[in-house]
Scaffold this motif. Structure first.
Motif, PDB file in Angstrom:
ATOM      1  N   GLU A  34     -24.523  18.003  19.796  1.00  0.00           N
ATOM      2  CA  GLU A  34     -23.742  16.834  20.171  1.00  0.00           C
ATOM      3  C   GLU A  34     -22.786  16.350  19.074  1.00  0.00           C
ATOM      4  OE1 GLU A  34     -23.766  15.801  23.130  1.00  0.00           O
ATOM      5  OE2 GLU A  34     -25.534  16.845  23.897  1.00  0.00           O
ATOM      6  N   VAL A  35     -23.118  16.586  17.826  1.00  0.00           N
ATOM      7  CA  VAL A  35     -22.287  16.092  16.708  1.00  0.00           C
ATOM      8  C   VAL A  35     -21.997  17.264  15.758  1.00  0.00           C
ATOM      9  CG1 VAL A  35     -21.939  14.221  15.042  1.00  0.00           C
ATOM     10  CG2 VAL A  35     -23.598  13.937  16.900  1.00  0.00           C
ATOM     11  N   PRO A  36     -21.134  18.206  16.149  1.00  0.00           N
ATOM     12  CA  PRO A  36     -20.878  19.386  15.286  1.00  0.00           C
ATOM     13  C   PRO A  36     -20.165  19.024  13.986  1.00  0.00           C
ATOM     14  CG  PRO A  36     -19.379  19.358  17.172  1.00  0.00           C
ATOM     15  CD  PRO A  36     -20.393  18.273  17.419  1.00  0.00           C
ATOM     16  N   GLU A  37     -19.552  17.842  13.915  1.00  0.00           N
ATOM     17  CA  GLU A  37     -18.856  17.464  12.681  1.00  0.00           C
ATOM     18  C   GLU A  37     -19.792  17.425  11.477  1.00  0.00           C
ATOM     19  OE1 GLU A  37     -18.821  15.883  15.528  1.00  0.00           O
ATOM     20  OE2 GLU A  37     -16.908  14.919  15.988  1.00  0.00           O
ATOM     21  N   LEU A  38     -21.088  17.155  11.743  1.00  0.00           N
ATOM     22  CA  LEU A  38     -22.039  17.062  10.647  1.00  0.00           C
ATOM     23  C   LEU A  38     -22.353  18.422  10.021  1.00  0.00           C
ATOM     24  CD1 LEU A  38     -24.575  14.496  12.156  1.00  0.00           C
ATOM     25  CD2 LEU A  38     -22.615  14.059  10.662  1.00  0.00           C
ATOM     26  N   TRP A  39     -21.947  19.485  10.686  1.00  0.00           N
ATOM     27  CA  TRP A  39     -22.301  20.833  10.218  1.00  0.00           C
ATOM     28  C   TRP A  39     -21.037  21.624   9.853  1.00  0.00           C
ATOM     29  CZ3 TRP A  39     -27.462  20.384  10.296  1.00  0.00           C
ATOM     30  CH2 TRP A  39     -27.991  19.460  11.197  1.00  0.00           C
ATOM     31  N   SER A  40     -19.981  20.894   9.442  1.00  0.00           N
ATOM     32  CA  SER A  40     -18.691  21.550   9.195  1.00  0.00           C
ATOM     33  C   SER A  40     -18.655  22.340   7.897  1.00  0.00           C
ATOM     34  CB  SER A  40     -17.563  20.511   9.195  1.00  0.00           C
ATOM     35  OG  SER A  40     -17.813  19.523   8.201  1.00  0.00           O
ATOM     36  N   ASN A  41     -19.517  21.994   6.938  1.00  0.00           N
ATOM     37  CA  ASN A  41     -19.545  22.746   5.686  1.00  0.00           C
ATOM     38  C   ASN A  41     -20.962  22.757   5.141  1.00  0.00           C
ATOM     39  OD1 ASN A  41     -19.830  20.553   3.455  1.00  0.00           O
ATOM     40  ND2 ASN A  41     -18.189  19.775   4.763  1.00  0.00           N
ATOM     41  N   PRO A  42     -21.257  23.726   4.296  1.00  0.00           N
ATOM     42  CA  PRO A  42     -22.646  23.879   3.815  1.00  0.00           C
ATOM     43  C   PRO A  42     -23.182  22.653   3.099  1.00  0.00           C
ATOM     44  CG  PRO A  42     -21.342  25.834   3.322  1.00  0.00           C
ATOM     45  CD  PRO A  42     -20.389  24.815   3.825  1.00  0.00           C
ATOM     46  N   ASP A  43     -22.330  21.961   2.380  1.00  0.00           N
ATOM     47  CA  ASP A  43     -22.796  20.802   1.637  1.00  0.00           C
ATOM     48  C   ASP A  43     -23.304  19.725   2.593  1.00  0.00           C
ATOM     49  OD1 ASP A  43     -23.318  19.335  -0.615  1.00  0.00           O
ATOM     50  OD2 ASP A  43     -21.354  18.372  -0.625  1.00  0.00           O
ATOM     51  N   LEU A  44     -22.547  19.464   3.661  1.00  0.00           N
ATOM     52  CA  LEU A  44     -22.962  18.472   4.650  1.00  0.00           C
ATOM     53  C   LEU A  44     -24.197  18.933   5.415  1.00  0.00           C
ATOM     54  CD1 LEU A  44     -19.642  17.102   6.185  1.00  0.00           C
ATOM     55  CD2 LEU A  44     -21.342  15.851   4.865  1.00  0.00           C
ATOM     56  N   VAL A  45     -24.311  20.222   5.686  1.00  0.00           N
ATOM     57  CA  VAL A  45     -25.483  20.742   6.402  1.00  0.00           C
ATOM     58  C   VAL A  45     -26.756  20.435   5.619  1.00  0.00           C
ATOM     59  CG1 VAL A  45     -26.662  22.859   7.138  1.00  0.00           C
ATOM     60  CG2 VAL A  45     -24.237  22.532   7.630  1.00  0.00           C
ATOM     61  N   ARG A  46     -26.744  20.689   4.328  1.00  0.00           N
ATOM     62  CA  ARG A  46     -27.926  20.440   3.508  1.00  0.00           C
ATOM     63  C   ARG A  46     -28.282  18.954   3.496  1.00  0.00           C
ATOM     64  NH1 ARG A  46     -28.496  18.516  -1.313  1.00  0.00           N
ATOM     65  NH2 ARG A  46     -26.235  18.556  -1.673  1.00  0.00           N
ATOM     66  N   GLU A  78     -28.426   8.702   2.101  1.00  0.00           N
ATOM     67  CA  GLU A  78     -27.702   8.417   3.336  1.00  0.00           C
ATOM     68  C   GLU A  78     -26.322   7.839   3.059  1.00  0.00           C
ATOM     69  OE1 GLU A  78     -26.537   8.275   7.079  1.00  0.00           O
ATOM     70  OE2 GLU A  78     -28.384   9.227   6.387  1.00  0.00           O
ATOM     71  N   LEU A  79     -26.231   6.934   2.105  1.00  0.00           N
ATOM     72  CA  LEU A  79     -24.928   6.339   1.802  1.00  0.00           C
ATOM     73  C   LEU A  79     -23.972   7.384   1.226  1.00  0.00           C
ATOM     74  CD1 LEU A  79     -25.990   2.888   0.295  1.00  0.00           C
ATOM     75  CD2 LEU A  79     -25.474   3.499   2.672  1.00  0.00           C
ATOM     76  N   GLU A  80     -24.520   8.288   0.406  1.00  0.00           N
ATOM     77  CA  GLU A  80     -23.671   9.348  -0.141  1.00  0.00           C
ATOM     78  C   GLU A  80     -23.182  10.271   0.975  1.00  0.00           C
ATOM     79  OE1 GLU A  80     -21.464  11.742  -2.543  1.00  0.00           O
ATOM     80  OE2 GLU A  80     -22.286   9.734  -2.914  1.00  0.00           O
ATOM     81  N   ARG A  81     -24.063  10.526   1.963  1.00  0.00           N
ATOM     82  CA  ARG A  81     -23.636  11.359   3.092  1.00  0.00           C
ATOM     83  C   ARG A  81     -22.518  10.685   3.872  1.00  0.00           C
ATOM     84  NH1 ARG A  81     -25.268  12.648   8.646  1.00  0.00           N
ATOM     85  NH2 ARG A  81     -26.423  10.702   8.681  1.00  0.00           N
ATOM     86  N   ALA A  82     -22.616   9.382   4.063  1.00  0.00           N
ATOM     87  CA  ALA A  82     -21.555   8.654   4.764  1.00  0.00           C
ATOM     88  C   ALA A  82     -20.242   8.750   3.994  1.00  0.00           C
ATOM     89  CB  ALA A  82     -21.961   7.196   4.957  1.00  0.00           C
ATOM     90  N   GLY A 146     -24.399   2.525   6.555  1.00  0.00           N
ATOM     91  CA  GLY A 146     -23.615   3.761   6.536  1.00  0.00           C
ATOM     92  C   GLY A 146     -22.146   3.517   6.815  1.00  0.00           C
ATOM     93  N   VAL A 147     -21.863   2.645   7.800  1.00  0.00           N
ATOM     94  CA  VAL A 147     -20.468   2.351   8.131  1.00  0.00           C
ATOM     95  C   VAL A 147     -19.779   1.649   6.967  1.00  0.00           C
ATOM     96  CG1 VAL A 147     -18.974   0.968   9.617  1.00  0.00           C
ATOM     97  CG2 VAL A 147     -20.811   2.336  10.615  1.00  0.00           C
ATOM     98  N   THR A 148     -20.512   0.755   6.300  1.00  0.00           N
ATOM     99  CA  THR A 148     -19.920   0.076   5.140  1.00  0.00           C
ATOM    100  C   THR A 148     -19.550   1.079   4.052  1.00  0.00           C
ATOM    101  OG1 THR A 148     -21.177  -1.939   5.602  1.00  0.00           O
ATOM    102  CG2 THR A 148     -20.302  -1.669   3.375  1.00  0.00           C
ATOM    103  N   ALA A 149     -20.471   1.986   3.751  1.00  0.00           N
ATOM    104  CA  ALA A 149     -20.176   3.005   2.737  1.00  0.00           C
ATOM    105  C   ALA A 149     -19.037   3.921   3.195  1.00  0.00           C
ATOM    106  CB  ALA A 149     -21.425   3.830   2.447  1.00  0.00           C
ATOM    107  N   PHE A 150     -19.078   4.260   4.504  1.00  0.00           N
ATOM    108  CA  PHE A 150     -18.017   5.125   5.049  1.00  0.00           C
ATOM    109  C   PHE A 150     -16.650   4.454   4.912  1.00  0.00           C
ATOM    110  CE2 PHE A 150     -15.284   6.751   8.351  1.00  0.00           C
ATOM    111  CZ  PHE A 150     -15.563   8.106   8.428  1.00  0.00           C
TER     112      PHE A 150
END
Length: 717
Positions: A34-46, A78-82, A146-150
């Motif tokens: 449902e959210v393929p954007e989260l898996w766009s690169n290896p760093d985000l996948v991890r 989580e904030l770093e991921r955002a 998360g939205v604030t950090a984003f």
């Protein structure tokens, strides 16, 4: 066992804890779908996988022990991921959707476990409501953080992009040089978001003012920049010309004017990077003022994060600014080359042959910041073995100044042909400038307006070693005597050309043989970092240095005053070393105002030719002397004087105190006179009349090429 709603929720969460791995796997599968954007690169996948695990474990533990949702700590990363999602260009909706889909998977598993523990529908309903409220509280709190950090990262990136665009405005286009401007674009992109940048321009745009010609698109590699060593090297070298392949990303960008983003190196051979393919590439056309100039490619091969749409948008903004600067440089380069070609074509390619002076000349155009100006010099042979030396400077720069310079130089040559004294010539030239200024103002074209110029006109006579000079707002000439002393001639001041109504005055100076006369424009002695007095001092020292030749003297002067080689203004330099025609080359006789004196004048001329060994000129010399002396005794006023000058050709001059100018006319059949000047015109190479303060001189140049002796009867009918 009787449960409360809170107890049931705690029991279900506790029972599901040992199966957390299954829940985590379900969440991962759901989010991948449902959210393929989260898996766009290896760093985000991890990071996503780790955060899902911490979220699920933390939520189940909080539900089991009845911890308030606001007190359940989200994963530390989580904030770093955002922030990284924002940095990679993912939309904020991807973050929110991930929370909601993950929440749905966990709730479904928890709700599915309740009927196994109790059949009380009301209890299940109450526990479900409590579970959903707690889950919503946790998700809302985590989403808000998360939205604030984003958004903070997004604002920082936006501010960085604006700063980069502003930096592009400062760093790109600092000069009007095409190669430097394109290299500034490449260097800027390399510093901020790309590992390799290449800039290709259409070859027709680089070398002309028009668009691409029909046929395959020909590009020239103008600039490129690469990051650390060990990266890919472009297959096309700097300055190389290559053809754009049909259907390639470059061809599409040039044809459509639209950029493109690629996850691998484009298939165009010119985009090849050897054995190191790029992870991602942006192909951005360079367009300005409705014309496509070329294309820029931005590649990333070291950074694991591929170039995204925001990078593409940023590259477009930078490329748009660079394209305007490149187009300005291209137009300026073309206009400057045109003006410089025009100016050089209007300057003398080589000085005319004459015996009065040895000359050496230099012209240096101004640097690119100022543009081509209107400086000029000229060496004009005059009658009587004299020579005119001219240096001038038209106010302003550009093609209009160069064209005006050509018109003034032509006017000076025309006025010099009628042997006007220097002050009178400048008076007529002043009228010419006034008329040109009026015409330019009436046309109201770009660059038109008032025209101004300065000029120095000198006439040197090698017979008596005297030089007559007049200036119109020009810098003073310098004279180097035989012992090396340098003096600046104190000439009467004259207004610049174009003012009108003010007189010019000439001065005469004696110049012994071997004297060096230096004429120049103000661009030689004036500069931004020194005043004219300092420049004149440098010129004095440079001229005082002994040199092997006049050419070497010119080089010495230019090196001393313009060491960088590119003046801020045009600079012209004319050096003339004087010669003197001695008694063995000049013979003169006073002639009585008596018709019987004509025969004596002929005899004297023939004897002189015999002494010079020029007997071949006896015939035509007798005829010319006879006609000119006869006209002087008949129509002129005494004193009358005959002079022969042996120079590159034989010169015959007859002067008298009268002011009447002789004219050619066609004699009728039964006229007894009127054929003398026609006879002179046919026998002489050139002839003419020059006026002095008192009287006139009629002269004829008797060349050896056509009339060395009587070749047949001369027809005067």
């Amino acid at each position: 066992m009787e449960y409360t709603a809170a107890g049931l929720v705690s029991r279900v969460a506790g029972d599901l804890g040992p199966m957390a791995d299954e829940v985590i796997a379900d969440v991962v599968r759901c989010l991948r779908r449902e959210v393929p954007e989260l898996w766009s690169n290896p760093d985000l996948v991890r990071m996503t996988s780790e955060n899902i695990t911490e979220h699920v474990v933390g939520v189940l533990a909080g539900l089991e022990y009845g911890i308030e949702p606001s007190e359940i700590d989200p994963p530390s990363a989580e904030l770093e991921r955002a922030r990284r999602l924002a940095r990679h260009g993912a939309p904020v909706t991807a973050l929110l959707r991930a929370f909601r889909f993950g929440q749905g998977v966990v709730l479904d598993r928890l709700l599915a476990e309740m009927p196994r523990l109790t059949k009380d529908a009301e209890l299940i309903s109450a526990a479900s409501r409590l579970l959903i409220a707690m889950a919503n509280g946790y998700v809302d709190d985590a989403s808000e953080q998360g939205v604030t950090a984003f958004q903070e990262e997004r604002d920082r990136r936006l501010q960085g992009r604006l700063s980069l665009v502003n930096e592009a405005g400062l760093r790109i286009g600092t000069t009007l040089d095409i190669a430097r401007t394109t290299q500034e674009l490449a260097d800027l992109a390399l510093d901020h978001f790309a590992d390799l940048v290449t800039v290709d321009l259409l070859d027709a745009m680089v070398h002309g003012d028009g668009g691409p010609e029909p046929g395959p698109l020909v590009l020239r590699r103008i600039a490129q920049a690469s990051s650390a060593q060990g990266g890919p090297d472009p297959t096309v070298g700097l300055g190389a010309v290559h053809t754009c392949a049909d259907g390639s990303a470059t061809a599409r960008a040039l044809a459509t004017g639209r950029p493109s983003r690629h996850t691998t190196t484009p298939t165009d051979p010119a985009d090849g990077l050897g054995t190191h393919p790029a992870r991602s590439t942006l192909v951005v056309p360079l367009s300005a003022r409705g014309a496509t100039l070329g294309v820029a490619r931005f590649c990333r091969h070291h950074d694991p994060v591929p170039l995204d749409d925001e990078d593409l948008f940023l590259a477009q903004e930078i490329a748009a600014r660079a394209a305007v600067a490149i187009d300005n440089a291209r137009r300026y380069t073309y206009a400057r080359a045109t003006a410089l070609t025009l100016q050089r074509s209007l300057l003398p390619r080589r000085t005319a042959e004459q015996s009065a002076v040895d000359v050496a000349c230099r012209y240096l155009p101004a640097g690119p910041q100022a543009g081509v100006g209107g400086d000029w010099y000229d060496v004009i042979p005059l009658s009587g073995a004299r020579v005119a030396l001219v240096v001038g400077d038209v106010v302003g720069h550009g093609i209009h100044a160069a064209a005006t310079m050509g018109r003034l130089r032509t006017a000076v040559r025309t006025l010099a042909d009628i042997d006007l004294p220097p002050d009178e010539l400048l008076t007529h030239l002043d009228d010419v400038v006034i008329r040109l200024s009026a015409e330019a103002s009436a046309e109201q074209t770009e660059g038109a307006g008032d025209i101004g110029a300065t000029c120095l006109y000198a006439v040197y006579d090698p017979v008596d070693g005297r030089c007559s000079l007049a200036r119109a707002g020009h810098v003073l000439p310098a004279v180097v005597s035989g012992d090396g002393t340098v003096d600046f001639l104190d000439l009467p001041p004259g207004p610049p050309l174009g003012l009108g109504g003010l007189p010019f005055e000439a001065a005469e100076v004696d110049l012994p043989e071997g004297s060096l006369l230096a004429l120049y424009t103000d661009g030689l002695v004036e500069a931004r970092d020194r005043d004219i007095e300092a420049g004149l001092t440098l010129l004095r020292h440079a001229l005082a240095q002994p040199c092997a030749s006049l050419e070497a003297a010119c080089d010495t002067v230019l090196q001393a005053l313009l060491p960088a080689g590119r003046p801020h203004d045009d600079a012209a330099l004319l050096l003339a070393r004087t010669r003197v025609l001695g008694d063995h080359q000049v013979a003169a006789w006073d002639v009585d105002a008596d018709p019987t004196a004509v025969a004596r004048a002929r005899s004297s001329a023939v004897r002189q030719l015999s002494a010079w060994g020029l007997e071949a000129f006896d015939f035509i010399t007798e005829l010319v002397v006879s006609e000119l002396v006869t006209n002087a005794t008949r129509y002129g006023r005494p004193p009358i004087r005959l002079r022969l000058i042996r120079d590159r050709s034989l010169l015959c001059e007859v002067s008298d105190a009268g002011s009447t100018t002789p004219h050619l006319r066609r004699a009728r059949v039964f006229d007894e006179g009127g054929r003398g000047l026609l006879l002179v015109a046919q026998l002489a190479e050139r002839w003419g009349t020059r006026h002095a303060r008192q009287g006139k001189t009629v002269w004829a140049e008797l060349g050896a090429e056509k009339h060395a002796g009587p070749s047949g009867p001369v027809s005067v009918l």
